[in-house]
Design an enzyme around this catalytic site. Structure first.
Site: not given
Ligand code: SDX
Length: 433
Positions: A311, A368
């Site tokens: 998140h 989720d």
């Molecule tokens: C919702 O914003 C809100 O409040 C949203 C929400 C709401 O109520 O409105 O809470 C609802 O959208 C919940 C999130 C649902 N999405 C997912 O579950 C999809 C999987 N999660 C990711 O795609 C990600 O964690 C996000 C999109 C939720 C957050 O993305 P960020 O903050 O941009 O984080 P990032 O992509 O920069 O990740 C940071 C690091 C990265 O690695 P590095 O580049 O630092 O090496 O963490 C890794 C990412 O690769 N990473 C993950 C991961 N999520 C982040 N690695 C593996 N699996 C994951 N799920």
């Protein structure tokens, strides 16, 4: 809305041999913010923040999230307590008006919503324009946007009465549209709303009852549905809420603004994650395959991510995920269902939370992660999961839209850019290219 930010200091930006003092504002909770509104005019410089990781887009008094504490407050009330003790319509009133309703206010608000649940009969024809296999989120986006063609008087958002009518109509009609999309996709007849049922009971009845036989609504299941709506009601300035605010900042019709929010929520990185998460859990299938998927999630060359994990704000647990896990047990116990996917989810959560990659990147289950298991147990197909998220989040979106219109400092949203394209050049005639 009365602006309540307080000037609590000054940030100095040094550019070349010049210094620029910028005010630091603080709110009642959370990180202070540097007001950069005067920066470009004074220094000719923009700030640069793709994805808005360090940017406050607005002042707001609706929802507060402390990502490090795993705290979520709706108008100061903790999500855990509201899920346990409140109802979705009471939370809707709270988000819109800022205070929990007293008995008379609650009765009046509930009656108002109840008496707007029906759709104009011509809305029915919109559904028949979709193929039966159209994704229900496509039907939601199209049909909610189309409501702007029915309610011209609500478009005058400068008048409070018109705004209130739009707020009430959207909260009231969104479950009817969601249920209609579901029935249309499975080829069953429309079930009209009933005014003798609660908000959650009415939605379950519109989705699962059929004219051929009576439908029993389990109080436990209805309560679980209501809790799920509460958990999804609002969440500060997330992507879809920011979309609604940006659309609304131009004065666009409120139904069109909510349709924009639905479109944004649909993405798998946002509200579409519940559908993607259950699909992932089903693909994993058994506990022994979990290490394979954990390895893929950590492999930078593999685009696979653990859906339902991570998140932007929560760098500790998502409090909604814990409540949702409890709801999952309540529903599965009530329905006497054994769902091996729940065992996979719990084992996946345990393994991931002990893995140094997830610990180091502070990746925890989000709202989720368990919701798909619950919604599947309730009888919804995965294609309806994000629809239910949109149904509940409509309350948050319309509360934030209303707050924006009442904010005296509100202006049309218009970000700038860091341009790296071609510099000015002359046209080249076709025969010279
Ligand atoms: C919702 O914003 C809100 O409040 C949203 C929400 C709401 O109520 O409105 O809470 C609802 O959208 C919940 C999130 C649902 N999405 C997912 O579950 C999809 C999987 N999660 C990711 O795609 C990600 O964690 C996000 C999109 C939720 C957050 O993305 P960020 O903050 O941009 O984080 P990032 O992509 O920069 O990740 C940071 C690091 C990265 O690695 P590095 O580049 O630092 O090496 O963490 C890794 C990412 O690769 N990473 C993950 C991961 N999520 C982040 N690695 C593996 N699996 C994951 N799920």
């Amino acid at each position: 809305m009365e602006n309540k930010i307080k000037n609590t200091g000054t940030a100095t930006v040094n550019i070349g041999d010049k210094s620029y003092d910028l005010p630091i504002y603080s709110g009642s909770l959370g990180a202070p913010a540097i007001d950069v509104r005067a920066l470009h005019k004074a220094s000719g410089h923009f700030t640069f923040d793709p994805g808005y990781t360090s940017t406050c887009s607005t002042e707001s008094q609706i929802t507060f999230i402390d990502g490090n504490k795993g705290q979520l407050l709706y108008r100061g009330y903790g999500i855990e307590e509201l899920a346990e003790k409140s109802t979705f319509l009471e939370v809707a009133y709270l988000l819109i008006h800022g205070e929990l309703p007293n008995k008379a206010q609650n009765i009046s608000f509930t009656n108002t919503i109840t008496n707007h649940t029906m759709l104009h009969d011509q809305v029915e024809s919109f559904f028949h324009g979709f193929r039966r296999d159209a994704h229900p989120m496509a039907m939601m986006t199209g049909t909610v946007g189309a409501l702007s063609g029915f309610y011209h008087d609500d478009a005058h958002t400068t008048e409070n009465e018109a705004r209130d009518m739009a707020i009430h109509r959207l909260i009231a009609k969104i479950p009817t549209i969601a249920a209609r999309a579901y029935k249309y996709s499975i080829g069953q007849p429309t079930v009209y709303p009933r005014n003798d049922l609660s908000y959650a009971e009415n939605f379950l009845n519109m989705c699962f009852s059929v004219p051929a036989e009576p439908y029993h609504i389990s109080p436990t299941i209805a309560r679980a549905m209501d809790k799920i709506f509460i958990l999804h009601a609002d969440h500060e300035q997330n992507a879809s809420t920011s979309t609604v605010r940006l659309a609304g900042s131009s004065g666009a019709n409120p139904y069109a603004c909510i349709a924009a929010g639905i479109a944004c929520l649909w993405g798998p990185s946002h509200g579409g994650a519940n559908e993607a998460c259950l699909n992932m859990l089903q693909e994993i299938g058994t506990v022994d395959r979990i290490p394979e998927f954990i390895a893929r999630a950590k492999d930078k060359s593999d685009p696979f991510r653990l859906m339902g994990f991570g998140h932007r704000v929560y760098k500790n647990f998502d409090p909604r995920s814990r409540v949702m896990q409890k709801v999952a047990h309540e529903v599965l116990d009530e329905l006497d269902l054994k769902n091996p996917i729940l065992d996979v989810a719990k084992e996946l959560e345990k393994i991931a939370l002990e893995d140094e990659y997830f610990v180091e990147k502070k990746l925890y289950p989000n709202v989720d992660f368990y919701s798909g298991i619950v919604l599947s147990a309730l009888g919804f197909p995965t294609s309806m999961f994000t629809v239910l998220f949109a149904l509940a989040r409509t309350v948050g979106w319309i509360s934030q839209w209303n707050e924006m219109l009442e904010d005296p400092s509100q202006r049309i949203g218009r970000p700038r850019q860091l341009y790296t394209g071609a510099t000015e050049r002359s046209y080249i005639p076709m025969d010279k290219r």
